[in-house]
Design an enzyme around this catalytic site. Sequence first.
Site, mmCIF file in Angstrom:
data_model
loop_
_atom_site.group_PDB
_atom_site.id
_atom_site.type_symbol
_atom_site.label_atom_id
_atom_site.label_comp_id
_atom_site.label_asym_id
_atom_site.label_seq_id
_atom_site.Cartn_x
_atom_site.Cartn_y
_atom_site.Cartn_z
ATOM 1 N N TYR A 1 0.815 -1.288 -0.103
ATOM 2 C CA TYR A 1 -0.122 0.006 -0.157
ATOM 3 C C TYR A 1 0.841 1.217 0.032
ATOM 4 C CZ TYR A 1 -4.198 2.959 1.317
ATOM 5 O OH TYR A 1 -4.837 3.944 1.428
ATOM 6 N N LYS B 1 -0.777 -1.229 -4.543
ATOM 7 C CA LYS B 1 -2.043 -0.238 -4.525
ATOM 8 C C LYS B 1 -1.366 1.275 -4.418
ATOM 9 C CE LYS B 1 -5.889 1.706 -1.634
ATOM 10 N NZ LYS B 1 -6.251 1.415 -0.292
ATOM 11 N N VAL C 1 -8.492 -0.727 -6.337
ATOM 12 C CA VAL C 1 -8.989 -0.975 -4.770
ATOM 13 C C VAL C 1 -9.826 0.225 -4.691
ATOM 14 C CG1 VAL C 1 -8.020 -0.884 -2.348
ATOM 15 C CG2 VAL C 1 -6.798 -2.001 -4.122
#
Length: 297
Positions: free
Chosen positions: A132, A160, A202
Amino acid sequence: MWAGVFPAVTSKFTQDDSLDHGEMERCFSLLMDAGCDGLIVAGSLGEGPMLSHGEKLEVLKTAQSVARGKPVLLTINEAATRDGVALAKRAAKAGADGLMLVPSPVYHTDPEETVTTLKAVAAAGDLPVMIYSNRIAYRVDVTSEILTELATDKHFVAIKESSDDIRRTTDIINTFGTHFDLFTGVDNLAFEALTAGAIGWVAGLVTAFPNETVAIYKLVMAGRYAEALEIYRWFRPLLDLDVSTYLVQNIKLAEVHEIGTNDRVRLPRQPLRGERRTAVEKTVKDAIASRPKLPVL
């Protein structure tokens, strides 16, 4: 390994602040009915920092029960590396399909510290990891140099990308090709990222508007950009609700109006009130009143 629309799901609570598994099953099932490709639990939108490790694993189990064989990832966003290691081990035992890993949500690690903590947590879980990368929210930048060090570790399979710099999508593809499954993590940059080569999203507002989110993704993947853009332009005022300090409350309020759930949150958050609530409700209601007809996919 992963591609498509992966909702970062909201966690549901009862009036006494316990987890509401029945409501989560209902809401998560709506996402799967719409054609989502996986689920991510206990992230920022899922109020992960407000959940105990045990609660996170309970939400994981609930998501697994309705995921229909599609991947369910648990978010690791612990302040201390040792706590991330412990949770990663428990997630693996609980059958998580992967981890979404936040480098360091409180202390702002330098590059060496970032690599060390990411590798430690990944090794402990021994599961596929989505990195992330969100320098805006967490002030730790997962740069290309850091990704180069992580690329030799088999655990790191996806990113992400939430830096808020759309150029990063092209930078990552130019540097690493298809080595990492590249997901966009910023709702109101999704069309731009997907048309630049990201293969996954996402998503946040998907929890209230799953059909529209999936339609945009599928249309882009099919090269039907004009049709996707028409929906995206309608969607943009809603997607902007994801880029806010109040993203949890904003999106839960959208869920109230679109899927008939509640907007309970865990303290210190409180549901929106006053002028802020009125403004968000107007955005949601205006969008619902003007929603486009979705094309055949």
